[in-house]
Write an enzyme that holds these catalytic residues in place. Structure first.
Site, PDB file in Angstrom:
ATOM      1  N   ASP A 142       0.076   5.094   0.975  1.00 19.59           N
ATOM      2  CA  ASP A 142      -0.082   6.006   2.115  1.00 19.59           C
ATOM      3  C   ASP A 142      -0.067   5.222   3.428  1.00 19.59           C
ATOM      4  O   ASP A 142      -0.900   4.337   3.623  1.00 19.59           O
ATOM      5  CB  ASP A 142      -1.417   6.760   2.008  1.00 19.59           C
ATOM      6  CG  ASP A 142      -1.502   7.653   0.789  1.00 19.59           C
ATOM      7  OD1 ASP A 142      -1.147   8.823   0.899  1.00 19.59           O
ATOM      8  OD2 ASP A 142      -1.911   7.164  -0.284  1.00 19.59           O
ATOM      9  N   ASP A 176       0.892  -1.159   0.000  1.00 20.30           N
ATOM     10  CA  ASP A 176       0.000   0.000   0.000  1.00 20.30           C
ATOM     11  C   ASP A 176       0.940   1.222   0.000  1.00 20.30           C
ATOM     12  O   ASP A 176       2.125   1.100   0.324  1.00 20.30           O
ATOM     13  CB  ASP A 176      -0.873  -0.042   1.260  1.00 20.30           C
ATOM     14  CG  ASP A 176      -1.680   1.219   1.457  1.00 20.30           C
ATOM     15  OD1 ASP A 176      -2.278   1.689   0.469  1.00 20.30           O
ATOM     16  OD2 ASP A 176      -1.707   1.753   2.591  1.00 20.30           O
TER      17      ASP A 176
HETATM   18  C1  G6P Z   1      -5.179   6.459   0.333  1.00 21.26           C
HETATM   19  C2  G6P Z   1      -5.283   7.174   1.672  1.00 21.26           C
HETATM   20  C3  G6P Z   1      -6.678   7.741   1.845  1.00 21.26           C
HETATM   21  C4  G6P Z   1      -7.058   8.610   0.652  1.00 21.26           C
HETATM   22  C5  G6P Z   1      -6.998   7.766  -0.610  1.00 21.26           C
HETATM   23  C6  G6P Z   1      -7.346   8.561  -1.865  1.00 21.26           C
HETATM   24  O1  G6P Z   1      -5.842   5.255   0.394  1.00 21.26           O
HETATM   25  O2  G6P Z   1      -5.009   6.287   2.737  1.00 21.26           O
HETATM   26  O3  G6P Z   1      -6.712   8.496   3.031  1.00 21.26           O
HETATM   27  O4  G6P Z   1      -8.357   9.138   0.808  1.00 21.26           O
HETATM   28  O5  G6P Z   1      -5.686   7.244  -0.755  1.00 21.26           O
HETATM   29  O6  G6P Z   1      -6.341   9.495  -2.066  1.00 21.26           O
HETATM   30  P1  G6P Z   1      -6.297  10.609  -3.185  1.00 21.26           P
HETATM   31  O7  G6P Z   1      -4.840  10.943  -3.219  1.00 21.26           O
HETATM   32  O8  G6P Z   1      -6.758   9.991  -4.466  1.00 21.26           O
HETATM   33  O9  G6P Z   1      -7.166  11.717  -2.731  1.00 21.26           O
HETATM   34 MG    MG Z   2      -2.707   3.133   3.617  1.00 25.93          MG
END
Ligand code: G6P
Ligand code: MG
Length: 223
Positions: A10, A8
């Site tokens: 983030d 993953d």
């Molecule tokens: C990751 C993060 C989320 C976030 C998502 C979408 O999964 O953990 O917190 O909302 O990505 O991110 P983006 O960069 O597309 O807004």
């Molecule tokens: Mg994550």
């Protein structure tokens, strides 16, 4: 046998929590909506639109589609400006060495993320070419906990899901990995109940240790 590791992004490769928080906070303050770290934690692994829906639900607020898109867009512009601060040194402890060791050991690697900002983040970290495959929020797949992103990683890598180990920091991601038929390693401070194994960080991890975690999880599943 472990053939591939899917990271993953983030919360596993880099911590972007605070940037998401700052961007959402600026927008929710402007709109008079409640937002705090506890709500921010609930948005881990969840897509941008679903995140905004959760924030609205918490505030018991309904808005029209145009306003919804406007807020989500403004949040993202602010978030992307903050991402401009990211540097390769911001990679979380142990990640760089682990990627290198996996490559050296002939284990394939991928990034499987719900984020549509994945290309920008990987570029800031100088990791654009570090993985054998990247599947992210731009692929138009269902977001986690749906297994689609991780299954697409397995297809791109040419490996069976049961030979893949996913590393995740969010409950939605662990659920997605399990639904894909993969083993799931949780990282970070938040205990993830369905993870096969939990680690505080990836510091000191290597291909052999991950292969052992994968094998142990398989034995438990069979036993
Ligand atoms: C990751 C993060 C989320 C976030 C998502 C979408 O999964 O953990 O917190 O909302 O990505 O991110 P983006 O960069 O597309 O807004
Ligand atoms: Mg994550």
């Amino acid at each position: 046998m472990l053939k591939a590791v899917i990271f993953d992004l983030d919360g596993v490769i880099v911590s972007t929590d605070i940037y998401h928080y700052e961007a959402w906070k600026a927008l929710t303050d402007r709109k008079g909506l409640e937002f705090n770290f506890e709500i921010n934690d609930r948005l881990r692994g969840i897509s941008r639109a679903e995140s905004l829906q959760i924030i609205l639900d918490v505030n018991q607020k309904t808005i029209g589609q145009r306003e919804f898109n406007r807020i989500a867009g403004a949040k993202n512009r602010r978030y992307r400006r903050l991402l401009g601060k990211l540097k390769p040194e911001d990679m979380l402890p142990g990640v760089k060495d682990l990627i290198a060791d996996l490559r050296q050991s002939g284990i394939k690697t991928a990034v499987g993320s719900s984020s549509r900002n994945t290309p920008k983040i990987l570029k800031r970290l100088k990791l654009t070419k570090a993985f054998d495959a990247v599947v992210d929020g731009n692929a138009g797949l269902k977001s986690k906990p749906d297994p689609a992103i991780f299954l697409a990683c397995a297809v791109a890598l040419g490996e069976a899901p049961e030979s893949c180990l996913v590393i995740e920091d969010a409950e939605a991601g662990i659920a997605a990995a399990k639904a894909a038929g993969m083993t799931a390693l949780g990282v970070g401070k938040t205990p993830l109940s369905s993870a096969d194994r939990m680690l505080a960080s990836l510091l000191g991890e290597n291909a052999a240790k991950l292969a052992a975690i994968h094998d142990a999880a398989k034995r438990t599943a069979k036993g």
